[in-house]
Design a protein around this motif. Structure first.
Motif, short mmCIF file in Angstrom:
data_model
loop_
_atom_site.label_atom_id
_atom_site.label_comp_id
_atom_site.label_asym_id
_atom_site.label_seq_id
_atom_site.Cartn_x
_atom_site.Cartn_y
_atom_site.Cartn_z
N HIS A 84 0.83 -1.21 0.00
CA HIS A 84 0.00 0.00 0.00
C HIS A 84 0.86 1.25 0.00
CE1 HIS A 84 0.83 0.08 4.31
NE2 HIS A 84 0.45 -1.19 4.35
N GLU A 85 0.20 2.34 -0.39
CA GLU A 85 0.93 3.60 -0.59
C GLU A 85 1.65 4.11 0.66
OE1 GLU A 85 -1.41 6.60 -2.53
OE2 GLU A 85 0.08 8.16 -2.15
N PRO A 86 1.01 4.10 1.86
CA PRO A 86 1.72 4.65 3.01
C PRO A 86 3.06 3.95 3.27
CG PRO A 86 -0.60 4.36 3.54
CD PRO A 86 -0.39 3.74 2.18
N THR A 270 6.83 7.67 14.59
CA THR A 270 5.47 8.17 14.33
C THR A 270 5.17 9.42 15.16
OG1 THR A 270 4.39 6.89 16.07
CG2 THR A 270 4.62 5.82 13.92
N GLY A 271 6.16 9.99 15.79
CA GLY A 271 5.91 11.15 16.64
C GLY A 271 5.10 10.79 17.88
N GLY A 272 5.08 9.50 18.22
CA GLY A 272 4.47 9.09 19.47
C GLY A 272 2.99 8.78 19.39
N THR A 273 2.45 8.64 18.19
CA THR A 273 1.01 8.43 18.09
C THR A 273 0.62 6.97 17.89
OG1 THR A 273 0.74 10.66 17.24
CG2 THR A 273 -1.06 9.13 16.82
N LEU A 274 1.37 6.24 17.11
CA LEU A 274 1.05 4.82 16.87
C LEU A 274 2.35 4.02 16.87
CD1 LEU A 274 -1.63 5.33 14.14
CD2 LEU A 274 -1.95 3.85 16.11
N PRO A 275 2.25 2.73 17.23
CA PRO A 275 3.48 1.93 17.25
C PRO A 275 3.94 1.55 15.85
CG PRO A 275 1.59 0.60 17.95
CD PRO A 275 1.08 1.98 17.70
N LEU A 276 5.24 1.73 15.62
CA LEU A 276 5.83 1.34 14.33
C LEU A 276 7.34 1.28 14.52
CD1 LEU A 276 5.21 0.87 11.24
CD2 LEU A 276 5.83 3.26 10.88
N ALA A 277 7.97 0.37 13.82
CA ALA A 277 9.43 0.30 13.84
C ALA A 277 9.91 -0.08 12.45
CB ALA A 277 9.91 -0.73 14.87
N ALA A 278 11.17 0.19 12.19
CA ALA A 278 11.73 -0.14 10.89
C ALA A 278 13.17 -0.61 11.08
CB ALA A 278 11.70 1.08 9.97
N ASN A 307 1.58 -1.46 9.25
CA ASN A 307 0.20 -0.98 9.45
C ASN A 307 0.01 0.39 8.78
OD1 ASN A 307 -1.45 0.90 11.64
ND2 ASN A 307 -2.48 -0.96 11.04
N PRO A 308 -0.96 0.52 7.88
CA PRO A 308 -1.10 1.77 7.12
C PRO A 308 -1.35 3.00 8.00
CG PRO A 308 -2.36 0.00 6.09
CD PRO A 308 -1.86 -0.54 7.39
N LEU A 309 -2.13 2.83 9.07
CA LEU A 309 -2.34 3.97 9.98
C LEU A 309 -1.02 4.45 10.56
CD1 LEU A 309 -5.42 2.98 12.18
CD2 LEU A 309 -5.20 5.01 10.73
N ALA A 310 -0.19 3.50 10.98
CA ALA A 310 1.10 3.87 11.58
C ALA A 310 2.01 4.49 10.53
CB ALA A 310 1.75 2.64 12.21
N CYS A 311 2.01 3.93 9.33
CA CYS A 311 2.87 4.50 8.26
C CYS A 311 2.42 5.92 7.90
CB CYS A 311 2.84 3.61 7.02
SG CYS A 311 3.69 2.03 7.23
N ALA A 312 1.11 6.13 7.83
CA ALA A 312 0.61 7.48 7.52
C ALA A 312 0.99 8.45 8.63
CB ALA A 312 -0.91 7.43 7.33
N THR A 313 0.97 7.96 9.86
CA THR A 313 1.36 8.81 10.99
C THR A 313 2.84 9.18 10.89
OG1 THR A 313 -0.23 7.55 12.28
CG2 THR A 313 1.23 8.99 13.49
N ALA A 314 3.66 8.21 10.52
CA ALA A 314 5.10 8.48 10.38
C ALA A 314 5.34 9.52 9.29
CB ALA A 314 5.85 7.19 10.07
#
Ligand SMILES: *Cc1c(COP(=O)(O)O)cnc(C)c1O
Length: 423
Positions: A84-86, A270-278, A307-314
């Motif tokens: 997906h795009e995010p 993500t600036g602290g909004t959703l969990p994400l790691a890379a 997760n697209p929500l987390a990617c969009a947040t990042a």
């Protein structure tokens, strides 16, 4: 007070907490800017950015808009066979921001897991190249790399939080940070002696966080990187805490002009909004996984990967690094922390003061009543949570100088109060 609090606390198991004796957690009901609002209406100025994530403060409108738009469009979808795009745009963007040819991005949902993936990449890199015996990891005293089993084995064995599990973890090799000529020689000897068995060295560049906020200079990091190259060992930079501006550069490795083979990112991603790691790998690392052999592939794939929500947040968080003067804010915070924490050095019971970027850490000596310290700060209207021997500030980068002054004043006050109780 809140009708959910007492029944809920009878069922929650809290992190790093002796639940028989620890003070009850404070019920928080809302956040805005650099403030947390408690159920009783009090507001605390946040000095630690929710475990170092909330670099733009809370509820930033740009992040909120991005999350809402993504929520309406595509909240989540599995990441195998679908893309997906995010995620695609975020990978492209991270590759452009990171130094050198760090260009392959593997998304996970937590820092510890991103380190696990880095370890898997490093071991399999050598296996795929016919050197399967290279499977040990070198880590540093005072290091912290996570709470899962493989990462626990890379945390400081004495000061780490995981000594209980010694013996059930893989046996890795601990080194001292090579920040003197003698230690540099000792580090080189470790690599020279064990190079055929070592897959990688892992380091938190410039600032070791949860292991006690120890700091080293860029030359030390460069020495580590050069030794790794000489001895054909991969370098993993765990930038989970340092990444995204915390040390004054977007990435700590940048300041030292070091390009590690693998980088781990999470916390402020993500600036602290959703969990994400890379976990981001250089071209040559990825290249070692390309083969006609299916067994040469990286066998990893968390359910909520990318997760697209987390990617969009990042994405929204990275926009803010472009649009707003974050690194200037960090420089201003650093100057203010240096000036306003300096008097701590003269307070009895203070062993050291360390400041780098938007990190100010006071190391205590003598007996420490951690629960008492943790109770006292909120009484002063601030959210500061010491650990081990460390009282530290890592505020959101958007904090104003008046609010930061209240945080540093609270640190000075609480340490002065403690000094009167020391024998
Ligand atoms: C927080 C942290 C981790 C672990 O991240 P989690 O998301 O808590 O699993 C690993 N390495 C460093 C340097 C960290 O600061």
């Amino acid at each position: 007070m809140s009708d959910w609090l007492t029944p809920g606390l009878a069922h929650l198991w809290l992190p790093y907490t002796q639940m028989q004796t620890a003070p009850a957690p404070l019920p928080v009901v809302a956040s805005h800017g650099v403030r947390l609002r408690l159920a009783d209406g009090r507001e605390l100025i946040d000095g630690i950015s929710s475990w170092w994530t909330a670099c733009h403060g809370y509820n930033h409108p740009h992040i909120r808009t991005a999350v809402e738009a993504q929520l309406a469009q595509l909240p989540h979808v599995m990441f195998a066979g679908l893309v997906h795009e995010p995620a695609a745009r975020l990978a492209t963007r991270l590759a452009a921001l990171l130094p050198g040819d760090l260009e392959r991005v593997f998304f996970t949902e937590s820092g510890s897991v991103s380190v696990e993936v880095a370890l898997k990449m490093a071991l399999q890199y050598w296996r795929n190249r016919g050197q399967a015996e290279k499977k040990r990891i070198v880590y540093f005293r005072h290091g912290y790399h996570g709470d899962t089993f493989a990462t626990m084995a890379l945390c400081d064995p004495e000061e780490g939080m995981h000594t209980l599990f010694a013996g059930s973890m893989p046996d890795q090799i601990m080194a001292e940070l090579p920040d003197t000529p003698e230690l540099a020689a000792a580090f080189d000897r470790i690599l020279a002696t064990h190079a055929e068995r070592i897959a990688a060295v892992i380091v938190e560049p410039l600032v070791q966080g949860a292991g006690g906020m120890h700091m080293h200079d860029p030359a030390t990091l460069r020495h580590i990187a050069e030794a790794c190259r000489r001895h054909e060992v991969l370098l993993i930079a765990d930038e989970i805490m340092t990444g995204f501006g915390r040390t004054g550069h977007l990435f700590a490795c940048e300041e030292a002009k070091v390009v590690p083979d693998i980088v781990c990112l999470s916390k402020a991603l993500t600036g602290g909004t959703l969990p994400l790691a890379a976990t981001v790998a250089r071209h040559h690392v990825f290249d070692a996984f390309l083969s006609a052999d299916p067994a040469a592939a990286l066998m990893h794939g968390p359910t909520y990967m990318a997760n697209p929500l987390a990617c969009a947040t990042a994405h929204a968080s990275l926009d803010l690094f472009e649009r707003e003067p974050r690194l200037h804010q960090v420089a201003a915070i650093e100057a203010q922390l240096r000036a306003e924490l300096e008097p701590c050095r003269a307070i009895p019971g203070v062993a050291a003061l360390r400041v780098k970027g938007a990190i100010g850490a006071v190391e205590l000596s003598g007996a420490i009543d951690l629960d008492a310290l943790r109770r006292r700060f909120p009484e002063l209207g601030v959210w500061i949570r010491p650990f081990g021997r460390i009282v530290y500030l890592m505020p959101p980068f958007v904090i104003g100088s008046d609010d930061l002054a209240r945080l540093t004043a609270a640190v000075r006050q609480v340490l002065a109060e403690r000094a009167t109780t020391l024998k």
